[in-house]
Design a protein around this motif. Structure first.
Motif, short mmCIF file in Angstrom:
data_model
loop_
_atom_site.label_atom_id
_atom_site.label_comp_id
_atom_site.label_asym_id
_atom_site.label_seq_id
_atom_site.Cartn_x
_atom_site.Cartn_y
_atom_site.Cartn_z
N ARG A 51 0.84 -1.17 -0.24
CA ARG A 51 -0.05 -0.09 -0.15
C ARG A 51 0.91 1.28 -0.03
O ARG A 51 0.75 1.97 1.06
CB ARG A 51 -0.86 0.01 1.26
N SER A 52 1.66 1.45 -1.04
CA SER A 52 2.43 2.43 -1.10
C SER A 52 1.65 3.82 -1.37
O SER A 52 2.30 4.80 -1.01
CB SER A 52 3.43 2.31 -2.32
N ILE A 53 0.49 3.80 -1.58
CA ILE A 53 -0.38 4.98 -1.45
C ILE A 53 -0.23 5.65 -0.15
O ILE A 53 -0.40 6.90 0.06
CB ILE A 53 -1.87 4.70 -1.82
N TYR A 54 -0.08 4.95 0.96
CA TYR A 54 0.14 5.52 2.32
C TYR A 54 1.35 6.42 2.39
O TYR A 54 1.41 7.55 3.06
CB TYR A 54 0.35 4.13 3.35
N VAL A 55 2.44 5.84 1.61
CA VAL A 55 3.50 7.01 1.45
C VAL A 55 3.22 8.37 0.77
O VAL A 55 3.52 9.50 0.99
CB VAL A 55 4.79 6.42 0.94
N MET A 56 2.46 7.88 -0.36
CA MET A 56 2.27 9.09 -1.27
C MET A 56 1.28 10.10 -0.51
O MET A 56 1.14 11.04 -0.93
CB MET A 56 1.43 8.48 -2.64
N LYS A 57 0.40 9.63 0.38
CA LYS A 57 -0.43 10.43 1.18
C LYS A 57 0.52 11.14 2.17
O LYS A 57 -0.25 12.31 2.64
CB LYS A 57 -1.68 9.66 1.88
N ARG A 58 1.75 10.91 2.35
CA ARG A 58 2.30 11.92 3.38
C ARG A 58 3.44 12.42 2.78
O ARG A 58 3.96 13.40 3.49
CB ARG A 58 3.10 10.69 4.47
N VAL A 59 3.63 12.30 1.58
CA VAL A 59 4.61 13.44 1.06
C VAL A 59 3.86 14.88 0.80
O VAL A 59 2.75 14.94 0.85
CB VAL A 59 5.10 12.96 -0.63
N PRO A 60 4.82 15.86 1.27
CA PRO A 60 4.38 17.05 1.44
C PRO A 60 3.59 17.68 0.06
O PRO A 60 2.64 18.57 0.34
CB PRO A 60 5.71 18.07 1.56
N SER A 61 4.09 17.35 -1.10
CA SER A 61 3.38 17.78 -2.17
C SER A 61 2.15 17.07 -2.62
O SER A 61 2.25 15.81 -3.06
CB SER A 61 4.16 17.85 -3.38
N ARG A 62 0.93 17.69 -2.62
CA ARG A 62 -0.30 16.82 -2.95
C ARG A 62 -0.38 16.41 -4.29
O ARG A 62 -1.02 15.39 -4.72
CB ARG A 62 -1.56 18.02 -2.68
N ALA A 63 0.37 17.30 -5.10
CA ALA A 63 0.21 16.98 -6.48
C ALA A 63 1.22 15.76 -7.06
O ALA A 63 1.12 15.18 -8.03
CB ALA A 63 0.82 18.30 -7.62
N GLU A 64 2.10 15.44 -5.92
CA GLU A 64 3.12 14.19 -6.43
C GLU A 64 2.41 13.13 -7.07
O GLU A 64 3.04 12.69 -7.99
CB GLU A 64 3.84 14.07 -5.22
N LEU A 65 1.42 12.56 -6.45
CA LEU A 65 1.04 11.29 -6.69
C LEU A 65 0.19 11.52 -8.39
O LEU A 65 0.37 10.63 -9.25
CB LEU A 65 -0.33 11.18 -5.94
N HIS A 66 -0.35 12.80 -8.44
CA HIS A 66 -1.05 13.05 -9.67
C HIS A 66 -0.03 13.19 -10.81
O HIS A 66 -0.10 12.84 -11.98
CB HIS A 66 -2.18 13.95 -9.66
#
Lengths: 248, 163
Positions: free
Chosen positions: B97-112
């Motif tokens: 569930r690497s999404i959990y890490v993506m939800k913690r990175v400071p930039s909201r745009a990073e995932l998208h």
């Protein structure tokens, strides 16, 4: 400080996963979060980390947890949250790039201590090694509040013990650990405070020193608080064996 | 550098050639307009004693009928890219569930940014190239079709917006 105020969570509008939880997590504490399967431990952690929605209020130093301050929290979970197709080193590189306080020295030190292969894709590591990587990343992120949810499911006892010892040795005084586990006896000497959850409700919250002052072990205290009936097994066995003898 | 625009661990060596191939089919499909055009153009003439004479009353097919089918590959490319974007998002839920890490990175745009940049960029480039080719096709059509053979309503009114 993390303040959890009146936090509730419902699944499918009827199943209460969390029921008006009130809890304060202070800097530097090592907290054990205990409860049976489905008690709400993981749900509580995920709510704090903003992974799932909830009713109520969770504040970090008086402010809601948003993208601005979420990197002060880290999460190591038995579900694993590393990038499976990256190696341990590549996972660390990602963390280093995105978390300014990433502690590379701690990452290197821990991977060397646990002899974790750093050039193998994470998905090809053994379950125990994957757990180690997960916890090492959570500890190295540079977060002040580290949430660990059943992090050692699948690791042998020696490995787990090593981890607890190393953990106690490396933590800074302002680093907070919230550890959810079923291995109560193992963490007894490691945690400062025990928080018990049952069916989504916080049923007790005590300092380990208070429990010990009462002459109870942590396991006994948890059993007592949960209303565990130790004679349940012997009664069940008597019934089963008695029935079998009658049938014979 | 380019890896920053893909999910961590994405198979870039597979994704880029795949999209390039789709892109090639898209452009190739649109360029086949010229083959179609010259086939239809040849049908406008009769040949007598080696001399080509414009057959009276024969009309060229409308631009719509010549171009519409050729855009099929663009839609295939667009669908492929949408599918790729979905796969990118799904990769954060696969095997961990690497999404959990993506939800913690400071930039909201990073995932998208990591999920959408490549598919969207591919569609946008394909759209621009397709539009330029479309303009060339329209110009070519009017440049090489004898005036008496141009049918009425050769360009539907909604196409005029594009021209």
């Amino acid at each position: 400080m993390i303040e959890i105020k009146n936090v509730s969570k419902k699944y499918w509008e009827s199943v209460k996963a969390l029921d008006r939880i009130e809890l304060t997590i202070k800097p530097g504490e090592i907290i054990g979060l205990f409860g049976e399967n489905g008690a709400g431990k993981t749900t509580l952690m995920k709510s704090i980390l903003g992974i799932q929605s909830f009713d109520g209020c969770i504040l970090l130093d008086g402010e809601p947890i948003t993208r601005k301050n979420i990197s002060r929290l880290s999460f190591g979970t038995c579900e694993h949250s590393f990038f499976p197709t990256l190696t341990a080193s590549e996972n660390a590189a990602f963390f280093k790039e995105h978390f300014p306080k990433f502690n590379e020295k701690r990452f290197t030190g821990l991977t060397e201590f646990f002899e974790l292969p750093t050039k193998t894709k994470a998905k090809n590591l053994s379950t125990g090694q994957q757990n180690q990587l997960e916890v090492i990343l959570a500890l190295s992120q540079g977060a002040e509040y580290i949430f660990l949810d059943e992090p050692f499911a699948g690791n042998d006892i020696f490995n787990r013990e090593d981890f607890y010892k190393v953990l106690l040795g490396i933590l800074n005084p302002d680093e907070t650990i919230v550890l959810s586990t079923h291995l109560i006896e193992e963490v007894a000497g490691f945690i400062d405070r025990a928080v018990l959850i049952r069916k989504g409700k916080l049923i007790d919250d005590r300092q380990v020193s208070e429990i010990e002052a009462e002459g109870l072990s942590l396991t006994d205290y948890v059993k007592k608080t949960y209303g565990y009936r130790s004679d349940r097994v012997s009664k069940a066995l008597d019934t089963i064996i008695g029935e079998e003898e009658e049938n014979a | 550098m380019i890896r920053k625009f893909f999910p961590p661990g994405a198979r870039i060596t597979w994704e880029i050639p795949f999209c390039s191939l789709m892109f090639g089919f898209c452009i190739g499909g649109e360029l086949s307009f010229f083959i179609l055009f010259w086939n239809k153009h040849a049908e406008l003439y009769d040949t007598h004693a080696g001399i080509r004479i414009l057959h009276p009353g024969r009309l060229m097919p409308t631009l719509t009928s010549l171009v519409s089918g050729l855009l099929l590959w663009f839609w295939v490319l667009a669908l492929g890219c949408i599918g790729l974007a979905i796969l990118h998002y799904a990769s954060f839920y696969r095997e961990s569930r690497s999404i959990y890490v993506m939800k913690r990175v400071p930039s909201r745009a990073e995932l998208h940014v990591r999920c959408l940049t490549f598919p969207v960029l591919t569609i946008v480039i394909a759209l621009i190239v397709s539009y330029v080719l479309f303009r060339i096709c329209v110009w070519y059509y009017f440049r090489h079709t004898p005036e008496p053979c141009i049918p009425d309503h050769v360009i539907p009114s909604f196409w005029r917006v594009l021209l």
